[in-house]
Write a protein that holds these residues in place. Sequence first.
Motif, PDB file in Angstrom:
ATOM      1  N   ILE A  48      57.598  92.043 127.707  1.00 31.82           N
ATOM      2  CA  ILE A  48      56.656  90.936 127.892  1.00 31.82           C
ATOM      3  C   ILE A  48      56.008  91.072 129.260  1.00 31.82           C
ATOM      4  CG2 ILE A  48      56.355  88.437 127.989  1.00 31.82           C
ATOM      5  CD1 ILE A  48      58.835  88.107 126.319  1.00 31.82           C
ATOM      6  N   VAL A  49      54.675  91.080 129.284  1.00 35.95           N
ATOM      7  CA  VAL A  49      53.926  91.222 130.527  1.00 35.95           C
ATOM      8  C   VAL A  49      52.932  90.074 130.616  1.00 35.95           C
ATOM      9  CG1 VAL A  49      52.457  92.744 131.908  1.00 35.95           C
ATOM     10  CG2 VAL A  49      54.135  93.730 130.345  1.00 35.95           C
ATOM     11  N   PHE A 200      62.405  92.388 127.382  1.00 33.16           N
ATOM     12  CA  PHE A 200      62.332  92.862 128.767  1.00 33.16           C
ATOM     13  C   PHE A 200      61.090  92.282 129.435  1.00 33.16           C
ATOM     14  CE2 PHE A 200      61.277  95.850 132.108  1.00 33.16           C
ATOM     15  CZ  PHE A 200      62.487  96.368 132.563  1.00 33.16           C
ATOM     16  N   VAL A 201      61.291  91.460 130.465  1.00 30.94           N
ATOM     17  CA  VAL A 201      60.183  90.861 131.199  1.00 30.94           C
ATOM     18  C   VAL A 201      59.865  91.705 132.424  1.00 30.94           C
ATOM     19  CG1 VAL A 201      59.621  88.947 132.760  1.00 30.94           C
ATOM     20  CG2 VAL A 201      60.407  88.475 130.435  1.00 30.94           C
ATOM     21  N   ALA A 208      56.375  98.669 131.350  1.00 33.66           N
ATOM     22  CA  ALA A 208      56.480  98.125 130.001  1.00 33.66           C
ATOM     23  C   ALA A 208      56.145  99.180 128.948  1.00 33.66           C
ATOM     24  CB  ALA A 208      55.553  96.920 129.855  1.00 33.66           C
ATOM     25  N   ILE A 209      55.041  99.896 129.150  1.00 40.00           N
ATOM     26  CA  ILE A 209      54.622 100.908 128.176  1.00 40.00           C
ATOM     27  C   ILE A 209      55.641 102.053 128.119  1.00 40.00           C
ATOM     28  CG2 ILE A 209      52.838 102.604 127.596  1.00 40.00           C
ATOM     29  CD1 ILE A 209      50.807 100.717 128.948  1.00 40.00           C
ATOM     30  N   ALA A 210      56.130 102.470 129.289  1.00 38.50           N
ATOM     31  CA  ALA A 210      57.059 103.598 129.343  1.00 38.50           C
ATOM     32  C   ALA A 210      58.368 103.297 128.624  1.00 38.50           C
ATOM     33  CB  ALA A 210      57.334 103.977 130.795  1.00 38.50           C
ATOM     34  N   LEU A 211      58.810 102.044 128.646  1.00 40.40           N
ATOM     35  CA  LEU A 211      60.109 101.687 128.090  1.00 40.40           C
ATOM     36  C   LEU A 211      60.062 101.240 126.631  1.00 40.40           C
ATOM     37  CD1 LEU A 211      61.626  99.606 131.047  1.00 40.40           C
ATOM     38  CD2 LEU A 211      62.337 101.890 130.327  1.00 40.40           C
ATOM     39  N   ALA A 212      59.045 100.473 126.268  1.00 40.51           N
ATOM     40  CA  ALA A 212      59.144  99.636 125.077  1.00 40.51           C
ATOM     41  C   ALA A 212      58.588 100.252 123.795  1.00 40.51           C
ATOM     42  CB  ALA A 212      58.439  98.307 125.350  1.00 40.51           C
TER      43      ALA A 212
END
Length: 278
Positions: A48-49, A200-201, A208-212
């Motif tokens: 979440i961003v 994940f906040v 965010a992009i690298a992980l999710a």
Amino acid sequence: MDKAKPTAKPTAVALEDATVAFRLADARVYTAVEKARLAVAHGEFVAIVGPTGCGKSTLLNVAAGLLKPAAGAVRIFDQPLTGLNRDAGYLFQADALFPWKTAIDNVAIGLEIKGTPRQKALEQAQAWLTSVGLGAFANRYPHMLSGGQRKRVGLAQVLIRDPKILLMDEPFGPLDAQTRQVMGNLLLELWTADRKAVLFVTHDLEEAIALADRVVIMSAGPGSRIIGDWRVELPRPRDIFEVRLDEQFHELHREIWGVLKEEVMKGYAQSTQAGGAD
């Protein structure tokens, strides 16, 4: 004979038009989040961003059962959440380690309070410390550890209880850029071995992009809403150091930032006024 169809796995976290409001000191009602709809599948990693003050952490607290929505509903594995979410482990931005306990005792305590015999708890704690690369640091106190090492202990502290859901609120925020990437790779390695649902906040769109598997964008508050939901098609396993060089990564970043940028500017303007819940 026809084969039986596989049973669909229940949704790990479902926010159904969840609205969160707070009563201010002057009796006015501040609506932090309005009609949030979000579903996190079993084994899915969702980031979440959003701009500062948009209610990202508020949504995590709702999923954890720490906040009850003023309207709407929360379902955990298809069951209504009526109290604390016992299926979730929560990793906060600030360290949650006891300063008077060693690393191994900080990790073991999660089992000890559930009645696990101390020796067994210590054995499992040692195994988890080893899995996060701190097997040789078991007897050090938090003040003897670096910021990244304390985060590793915190991660082991949460994972030793084997939660079905991980709620993570800017867990790597205080760390330097290089340590954040190392911690991101460690998180992905542990998550790949046991696919828990993750919410994940982060303020960091690249992270965010690298992980999710999916990146969800929230609008600026008050009355923040979920305004975008992008699926990340980058192949797994991923290396945080390498994936950011991928052209597909940059294309997705440009697309999401095109929406997020306007909300960030709105959020900046909001931060100069009263109110806000991050």
